[in-house]
Design a protein around this motif. Structure first.
Motif, PDB file in Angstrom:
ATOM      1  N   MET A   1       0.842  -1.174   0.000  1.00  0.00           N
ATOM      2  CA  MET A   1       0.000   0.000   0.000  1.00  0.00           C
ATOM      3  C   MET A   1       0.890   1.242   0.000  1.00  0.00           C
ATOM      4  N   ALA A   2       0.741   2.044  -0.994  1.00  0.00           N
ATOM      5  CA  ALA A   2       1.516   3.277  -1.100  1.00  0.00           C
ATOM      6  C   ALA A   2       0.697   4.448  -0.560  1.00  0.00           C
ATOM      7  N   LEU A   3       1.397   5.381   0.011  1.00  0.00           N
ATOM      8  CA  LEU A   3       0.751   6.588   0.500  1.00  0.00           C
ATOM      9  C   LEU A   3       0.930   7.691  -0.533  1.00  0.00           C
ATOM     10  N   SER A   4      -0.100   8.483  -0.710  1.00  0.00           N
ATOM     11  CA  SER A   4      -0.012   9.612  -1.638  1.00  0.00           C
ATOM     12  C   SER A   4       0.824  10.721  -1.000  1.00  0.00           C
ATOM     13  N   ALA A   5       1.231  11.676  -1.813  1.00  0.00           N
ATOM     14  CA  ALA A   5       1.988  12.822  -1.305  1.00  0.00           C
ATOM     15  C   ALA A   5       1.160  13.572  -0.251  1.00  0.00           C
ATOM     16  N   GLU A   6      -0.141  13.672  -0.487  1.00  0.00           N
ATOM     17  CA  GLU A   6      -1.019  14.343   0.477  1.00  0.00           C
ATOM     18  C   GLU A   6      -1.092  13.546   1.788  1.00  0.00           C
ATOM     19  N   ASP A   7      -1.185  12.218   1.671  1.00  0.00           N
ATOM     20  CA  ASP A   7      -1.190  11.364   2.869  1.00  0.00           C
ATOM     21  C   ASP A   7       0.080  11.595   3.688  1.00  0.00           C
ATOM     22  N   ILE A   8       1.203  11.610   3.007  1.00  0.00           N
ATOM     23  CA  ILE A   8       2.490  11.746   3.699  1.00  0.00           C
ATOM     24  C   ILE A   8       2.594  13.097   4.392  1.00  0.00           C
ATOM     25  N   GLN A   9       2.128  14.123   3.733  1.00  0.00           N
ATOM     26  CA  GLN A   9       2.149  15.457   4.345  1.00  0.00           C
ATOM     27  C   GLN A   9       1.258  15.470   5.601  1.00  0.00           C
ATOM     28  N   THR A  10       0.084  14.882   5.488  1.00  0.00           N
ATOM     29  CA  THR A  10      -0.850  14.840   6.613  1.00  0.00           C
ATOM     30  C   THR A  10      -0.280  14.043   7.780  1.00  0.00           C
ATOM     31  N   VAL A  11       0.203  12.836   7.509  1.00  0.00           N
ATOM     32  CA  VAL A  11       0.682  11.989   8.607  1.00  0.00           C
ATOM     33  C   VAL A  11       1.986  12.520   9.200  1.00  0.00           C
ATOM     34  N   GLY A 126      -6.029   9.576  18.137  1.00  0.00           N
ATOM     35  CA  GLY A 126      -7.432   9.971  18.085  1.00  0.00           C
ATOM     36  C   GLY A 126      -7.822  10.873  19.239  1.00  0.00           C
ATOM     37  N   GLU A 127      -7.343  10.555  20.431  1.00  0.00           N
ATOM     38  CA  GLU A 127      -7.660  11.363  21.607  1.00  0.00           C
ATOM     39  C   GLU A 127      -7.038  12.746  21.538  1.00  0.00           C
ATOM     40  N   LYS A 128      -5.826  12.808  21.035  1.00  0.00           N
ATOM     41  CA  LYS A 128      -5.093  14.077  21.032  1.00  0.00           C
ATOM     42  C   LYS A 128      -5.350  14.923  19.796  1.00  0.00           C
ATOM     43  N   GLN A 129      -5.666  14.264  18.654  1.00  0.00           N
ATOM     44  CA  GLN A 129      -5.784  15.027  17.416  1.00  0.00           C
ATOM     45  C   GLN A 129      -7.082  14.768  16.660  1.00  0.00           C
ATOM     46  N   GLY A 130      -7.906  13.875  17.147  1.00  0.00           N
ATOM     47  CA  GLY A 130      -9.206  13.646  16.538  1.00  0.00           C
ATOM     48  C   GLY A 130      -9.275  12.425  15.636  1.00  0.00           C
ATOM     49  N   ALA A 131     -10.507  12.087  15.292  1.00  0.00           N
ATOM     50  CA  ALA A 131     -10.770  10.871  14.510  1.00  0.00           C
ATOM     51  C   ALA A 131     -10.153  10.925  13.119  1.00  0.00           C
ATOM     52  N   ASP A 132     -10.138  12.087  12.485  1.00  0.00           N
ATOM     53  CA  ASP A 132      -9.551  12.190  11.149  1.00  0.00           C
ATOM     54  C   ASP A 132      -8.057  11.889  11.187  1.00  0.00           C
ATOM     55  N   ALA A 133      -7.379  12.386  12.204  1.00  0.00           N
ATOM     56  CA  ALA A 133      -5.945  12.116  12.344  1.00  0.00           C
ATOM     57  C   ALA A 133      -5.705  10.628  12.578  1.00  0.00           C
ATOM     58  N   LYS A 134      -6.546  10.032  13.407  1.00  0.00           N
ATOM     59  CA  LYS A 134      -6.425   8.602  13.672  1.00  0.00           C
ATOM     60  C   LYS A 134      -6.599   7.811  12.389  1.00  0.00           C
ATOM     61  N   THR A 135      -7.602   8.138  11.612  1.00  0.00           N
ATOM     62  CA  THR A 135      -7.863   7.448  10.346  1.00  0.00           C
ATOM     63  C   THR A 135      -6.696   7.630   9.379  1.00  0.00           C
ATOM     64  N   ALA A 136      -6.176   8.840   9.292  1.00  0.00           N
ATOM     65  CA  ALA A 136      -5.054   9.108   8.389  1.00  0.00           C
ATOM     66  C   ALA A 136      -3.813   8.326   8.814  1.00  0.00           C
ATOM     67  N   PHE A 137      -3.536   8.294  10.109  1.00  0.00           N
ATOM     68  CA  PHE A 137      -2.310   7.627  10.580  1.00  0.00           C
ATOM     69  C   PHE A 137      -2.428   6.113  10.525  1.00  0.00           C
ATOM     70  N   LYS A 138      -3.636   5.606  10.469  1.00  0.00           N
ATOM     71  CA  LYS A 138      -3.816   4.152  10.353  1.00  0.00           C
ATOM     72  C   LYS A 138      -3.151   3.624   9.087  1.00  0.00           C
ATOM     73  N   LYS A 139      -3.125   4.424   8.033  1.00  0.00           N
ATOM     74  CA  LYS A 139      -2.443   4.010   6.801  1.00  0.00           C
ATOM     75  C   LYS A 139      -0.961   3.759   7.069  1.00  0.00           C
ATOM     76  N   VAL A 140      -0.372   4.581   7.929  1.00  0.00           N
ATOM     77  CA  VAL A 140       1.042   4.427   8.275  1.00  0.00           C
ATOM     78  C   VAL A 140       1.254   3.162   9.088  1.00  0.00           C
ATOM     79  N   THR A 141       0.441   2.978  10.124  1.00  0.00           N
ATOM     80  CA  THR A 141       0.641   1.791  10.967  1.00  0.00           C
ATOM     81  C   THR A 141       0.362   0.512  10.178  1.00  0.00           C
ATOM     82  N   ASP A 142      -0.599   0.550   9.263  1.00  0.00           N
ATOM     83  CA  ASP A 142      -0.858  -0.625   8.420  1.00  0.00           C
ATOM     84  C   ASP A 142       0.350  -0.946   7.547  1.00  0.00           C
ATOM     85  N   LEU A 143       0.927   0.083   6.959  1.00  0.00           N
ATOM     86  CA  LEU A 143       2.093  -0.107   6.103  1.00  0.00           C
ATOM     87  C   LEU A 143       3.275  -0.644   6.904  1.00  0.00           C
ATOM     88  N   ILE A 144       3.555  -0.042   8.034  1.00  0.00           N
ATOM     89  CA  ILE A 144       4.677  -0.484   8.862  1.00  0.00           C
ATOM     90  C   ILE A 144       4.447  -1.895   9.369  1.00  0.00           C
TER      91      ILE A 144
END
Length: 152
Positions: A1-11, A126-144
């Motif tokens: 699973m590759a992350l887009s440039a926008e994903d990488i900037q966000t995470v 999710g607690e510190k930055q919200g559900a959207d941040a949690k969802t976005a960072f899940k792509k990173v943890t899935d990849l790792i």
């Protein structure tokens, strides 16, 4: 699973905020893992403070232990080394492989327990930055996680 440039900037922005409080956040993630998945305490037999209080202490008390704080910082530093390589899977693999091999062969950590660690990290995000941040960072943890699993 590759992350887009926008994903990488966000995470990257999400991680920067979490890593800014590396010691507290690392200890928090580990203490949650120890309390919610008690079997993970067994990987840390050399953590004498943890071993003596793991069954009765709260997650907050466990997070305050010096050995948990130090290891939480170590875990987060390893993740911090991975984040810049999200754009290059080969470089990411080079960063992950030695860590994964050590945890598999020497430390005998079940690869599934990395998923537990990442779930606790995502909850913290999710607690510190919200559900959207949690969802976005899940792509990173899935990849790792997938790269760690492949190295096992």
């Amino acid at each position: 699973m590759a992350l887009s440039a926008e994903d990488i900037q966000t995470v990257s922005a999400i991680w920067e905020k979490i890593y800014a409080d590396v010691e507290d956040n690392g200890a928090d993630v580990l203490s949650r893992m120890f309390k919610e998945h008690h079997h993970t305490v067994n990987y840390f037999k050399n953590f004498t403070q943890l071993q003596s209080v793991a069954e009765t202490a709260s997650a907050v008390d466990i997070a305050a232990l010096a050995e948990v704080r130090a290891h939480g910082k170590k875990v987060f530093s390893a993740l911090h080394d991975m984040v810049p390589h999200l754009t290059n899977v080969d470089a990411l693999k080079e960063t992950i492989n030695p860590l994964a091999k050590k945890h598999a062969a020497e430390l005998k950590v079940d690869v599934k327990d990395f998923r537990i660690l990442f779930e606790n990290l995502l909850d913290l995000i999710g607690e510190k930055q919200g559900a959207d941040a949690k969802t976005a960072f899940k792509k990173v943890t899935d990849l790792i996680y997938e790269e760690i699993k492949a190295a096992y």
